[in-house]
Design an enzyme around this catalytic site. Structure first.
Site, PDB file in Angstrom:
ATOM      1  N   ASP A 236      84.486  26.433  47.649  1.00 13.61           N
ATOM      2  CA  ASP A 236      83.498  25.455  48.116  1.00 13.61           C
ATOM      3  C   ASP A 236      83.402  25.501  49.647  1.00 13.61           C
ATOM      4  O   ASP A 236      83.114  24.504  50.283  1.00 13.61           O
ATOM      5  CB  ASP A 236      83.931  24.054  47.636  1.00 13.61           C
TER       6      ASP A 236
ATOM      7  N   PRO B 112      89.194  17.602  50.640  1.00 12.04           N
ATOM      8  CA  PRO B 112      90.446  16.868  50.393  1.00 12.04           C
ATOM      9  C   PRO B 112      91.050  17.078  48.992  1.00 12.04           C
ATOM     10  O   PRO B 112      92.074  16.488  48.676  1.00 12.04           O
ATOM     11  CB  PRO B 112      90.021  15.408  50.582  1.00 12.04           C
TER      12      PRO B 112
ATOM     13  N   LYS C   4      75.044  28.397  49.606  1.00 10.34           N
ATOM     14  CA  LYS C   4      74.110  27.548  50.333  1.00 10.34           C
ATOM     15  C   LYS C   4      72.735  28.206  50.302  1.00 10.34           C
ATOM     16  O   LYS C   4      72.614  29.414  50.450  1.00 10.34           O
ATOM     17  CB  LYS C   4      74.575  27.453  51.793  1.00 10.34           C
TER      18      LYS C   4
ATOM     19  N   ASP D 242      93.202  25.546  52.632  1.00 10.86           N
ATOM     20  CA  ASP D 242      92.346  24.827  53.586  1.00 10.86           C
ATOM     21  C   ASP D 242      93.200  24.429  54.781  1.00 10.86           C
ATOM     22  O   ASP D 242      94.380  24.085  54.605  1.00 10.86           O
ATOM     23  CB  ASP D 242      91.730  23.564  52.937  1.00 10.86           C
TER      24      ASP D 242
HETATM   25  C1  LIG Z   1      82.764  20.839  51.162  1.00  6.07           C
HETATM   26  S1  LIG Z   1      84.412  20.846  51.668  1.00  6.07           S
HETATM   27  C2  LIG Z   1      85.290  21.125  50.183  1.00  6.07           C
HETATM   28  C3  LIG Z   1      85.418  19.933  49.286  1.00  6.07           C
HETATM   29  C4  LIG Z   1      86.344  20.220  48.141  1.00  6.07           C
HETATM   30  N1  LIG Z   1      85.815  21.228  47.238  1.00  6.07           N
HETATM   31  C5  LIG Z   1      86.639  18.969  47.332  1.00  6.07           C
HETATM   32  O1  LIG Z   1      86.322  18.949  46.149  1.00  6.07           O
HETATM   33  O2  LIG Z   1      87.234  18.025  47.858  1.00  6.07           O
HETATM   34  C6  LIG Z   1      84.542  22.371  52.486  1.00  6.07           C
HETATM   35  C7  LIG Z   1      85.950  22.692  52.962  1.00  6.07           C
HETATM   36  O3  LIG Z   1      85.980  24.064  53.306  1.00  6.07           O
HETATM   37  C8  LIG Z   1      86.933  24.209  54.320  1.00  6.07           C
HETATM   38  N2  LIG Z   1      86.705  25.503  54.983  1.00  6.07           N
HETATM   39  C9  LIG Z   1      85.614  25.941  55.632  1.00  6.07           C
HETATM   40  N3  LIG Z   1      85.817  27.197  56.095  1.00  6.07           N
HETATM   41  C10 LIG Z   1      87.066  27.552  55.681  1.00  6.07           C
HETATM   42  C11 LIG Z   1      87.852  28.714  55.826  1.00  6.07           C
HETATM   43  N4  LIG Z   1      87.393  29.786  56.483  1.00  6.07           N
HETATM   44  N5  LIG Z   1      89.079  28.736  55.279  1.00  6.07           N
HETATM   45  C12 LIG Z   1      89.561  27.655  54.613  1.00  6.07           C
HETATM   46  N6  LIG Z   1      88.864  26.531  54.445  1.00  6.07           N
HETATM   47  C13 LIG Z   1      87.624  26.470  54.967  1.00  6.07           C
HETATM   48  C14 LIG Z   1      86.711  23.006  55.200  1.00  6.07           C
HETATM   49  O4  LIG Z   1      87.887  22.730  55.948  1.00  6.07           O
HETATM   50  C15 LIG Z   1      86.385  21.917  54.189  1.00  6.07           C
HETATM   51  O5  LIG Z   1      87.546  21.171  53.874  1.00  6.07           O
END
Ligand SMILES: C[S@@+](CC[C@H](N)C(=O)[O-])C[C@H]1O[C@@H](n2cnc3c(N)ncnc32)[C@H](O)[C@@H]1O
Length: 375
Positions: A289, A235, A318, A253
Site C-alpha cells: 500500500d 499504522p 495510483k 515501514d
Molecule cells: C497509505 S499508508 C499505508 C496504510 C496501511 N496499509 C494500513 O492499512 O494502515 C502508506 C504507507 O507507506 C509507507 N511508505 C511509503 N514509501 C515507503 C517505502 N519506500 N518503504 C516503506 N514504507 C513506505 C508510508 O510510511 C505509509 O505508512
C-alpha cells in the site's frame, strides 16, 4: 439470461462517480476485443454506463449479442465496474402514480426472477432516491409475484431483477446473473470498521479479498500459518487483516505500527525501504500500500513474482490525473510483462479506493489455472 427487447439491449454497469469515461473506455475496448459492435452511453458524474449493442442483423440479435457480451466480460475481470448487469429496458416519462404497470408490461413473458433489488446511482443526485427505492420495492414485489415474475420466496440462485431509478419518472430494468455480478446492492459490499483495526485502510484490503477473490480462493489461498509481507504497512490496517486470518506477517515501514498488533505475536515490524527489502525465503503473500508512481510500484511487484519471493500479491496502483484508462492498462501490461510468469490477474477500483485501483495477482501452477483469467 432473459430475452431482451432489441432496442434496449446492452450492459448496465455501475461505477464510482466521476469514473464513467474510464468505464466507458474499458467496456468499448473489451466489447471490440470480443467482436461485439456497440457504443457506450454515459454522463460524467452519473455513476453508471450503458453499453448499447448494435442491432445489425435484425431484431432479436441485439439481445443475443448483449448476452454474449456479458459472457465475454465477466464481472470479476472488469476494473472500473462495481456491478455488471444485462440491460432489459429503459422506461422514460413514466407516470409516478403508476410505475408498476409499465414495468410489468415490459417484463411480460420472462421467467420468474429470484430477487428484486430497487437501486439508485451512488451519486449526490442519486442518493436522495434511496427512500423511494425502498418504498417502491415494497410495492413492486407483491405485484411481480402476482404476475408470476418473482419467485414466491427469495431465491439467490435465480437471475435477479434490478430496477435502477434515475429519477422519479425514469428507470432502467436489468438482470443480474448471481454467478457473474456483485452480490451486494449498488455493487458495494457493506463492511464495518472493526474497533481494533489500526486504520480505515483495513477496509480496503477486506474489500479486495471479497471482490477480487471468490470464496473458494479465499479458503484455499489464505490459510493460518501462511507467511506474508506488508510493504508500506503503518499504522497496520492491512497487517491486521492478514493476522486475523492467521497469517504470520512481516510489516515493512519506517513509520510506527499499533502496539496491539505487535502484541498479537503474528506481526513483526521491520523499519526498512519497501522498494529495497526482500525476504530471506519465499513467502505465500505480499501486499503493498505504498503510495508511489504506479509504474514504479508495478515494476517492484513484478520483481517479487518473477523472483519467486511470493506467490500471491495484492497492491494498489495510483491513477494519474489524465488518460487514466490508458495508463491503467499500460501499468498492468508492464507488470505482466516483467513478472514473466503465468498469472491470474484481476484489478478493480474498489468502493474504498479513490484515485487508485487495487490489483490481485497470483502465479498460476498448471493444475490451478482458473478459466477466464487473463494470463
Ligand atoms: C497509505 S499508508 C499505508 C496504510 C496501511 N496499509 C494500513 O492499512 O494502515 C502508506 C504507507 O507507506 C509507507 N511508505 C511509503 N514509501 C515507503 C517505502 N519506500 N518503504 C516503506 N514504507 C513506505 C508510508 O510510511 C505509509 O505508512
Amino acid at each position: 439470461m432473459p430475452a431482451v427487447q432489441a432496442t434496449d439491449a446492452g450492459l448496465l454497469c455501475y461505477c464510482r462517480a466521476g469514473f464513467e469515461p474510464e468505464l466507458a473506455a474499458e467496456l468499448t475496448q473489451r466489447a471490440a476485443e470480443a467482436g461485439v459492435a456497440g457504443h457506450a452511453r454515459t454522463q460524467r458524474g452519473s455513476g453508471h454506463v450503458v453499453f448499447a449493442v448494435a442491432d445489425s442483423d435484425g431484431p432479436g440479435d441485439a439481445g443475443a449479442a448483449a448476452a454474449a457480451l456479458s459472457q465475454a466480460l465477466p464481472w470479476r475481470e472488469l476494473i472500473f465496474a462495481r456491478q455488471k448487469l444485462v440491460l432489459l429496458a429503459e422506461l422514460r416519462d413514466i407516470d409516478p402514480r403508476d410505475r408498476i404497470a409499465p414495468i410489468l408490461d415490459r417484463l411480460q413473458g420472462l421467467p420468474a426472477f429470484g430477487e428484486l433489488w430497487v437501486e439508485h446511482p451512488d451519486t449526490d443526485a442519486g442518493k436522495p432516491l434511496a427512500g423511494l427505492a425502498r418504498s417502491f420495492g415494497n410495492a413492486l414485489r407483491p405485484a411481480l409475484r402476482k404476475a408470476g415474475l418473482l419467485s414466491a420466496r427469495e431465491d439467490a440462485r435465480r437471475v435477479r431483477l434490478h430496477v435502477f431509478l434515475l429519477e422519479g419518472n425514469h428507470l432502467l430494468l436489468a438482470a443480474g446473473d448471481p454467478g457473474d455480478s456483485a452480490p451486494w446492492p449498488l455493487g458495494i459490499p457493506r463492511l464495518r470498521m472493526h474497533a481494533e483495526a489500526p486504520s480505515r485502510s483495513a477496509l480496503k484490503l477486506e474489500e479486495a479479498l471479497l471482490v477480487l477473490l471468490d470464496g473458494d480462493e479465499r479458503a484455499r489461498l489464505l490459510q493460518p500459518g501462511m507467511r506474508a509481507a506488508d510493504l508500506g504497512a503503518a499504522p497496520g490496517g492491512w497487517s491486521w487483516v492478514l493476522a486475523r486470518q492467521g497469517l504470520q506477517v512481516t510489516a515493512i515501514d519506517n513509520g510506527p505500527l499499533r502496539q496491539h498488533l505487535l502484541d498479537s505475536g503474528r506481526v513483526e515490524h521491520l523499519r526498512a525501504d519497501g522498494f529495497a527489502w526482500q525476504p530471506a525465503r519465499a513467502l505465500d503473500w505480499m501486499v503493498c500500500d505504498m503510495v508511489e508512481q504506479p509504474r514504479r510500484v508495478a515494476e517492484r511487484m513484478a520483481t517479487w513474482l518473477r523472483e519467486g519471493w511470493c506467490r500471491h500479491a495484492i497492491f494498489n496502483l495510483k491513477l494519474p490525473m489524465k488518460k487514466r484508462w490508458q495508463e491503467t492498462q499500460a501499468a498492468l501490461e508492464a507488470f505482466v510483462e516483467q513478472a514473466q510468469q503465468p498469472l491470474a490477474l484481476r484489478a478493480r477500483q474498489l468502493y474504498h479506493d479513490r484515485e487508485e485501483i487495487t490489483v490481485f495477482a497470483s502465479v498460476l501452477r498448471n493444475r490451478d489455472r482458473p478459466r477466464g483469467d487473463r494470463s
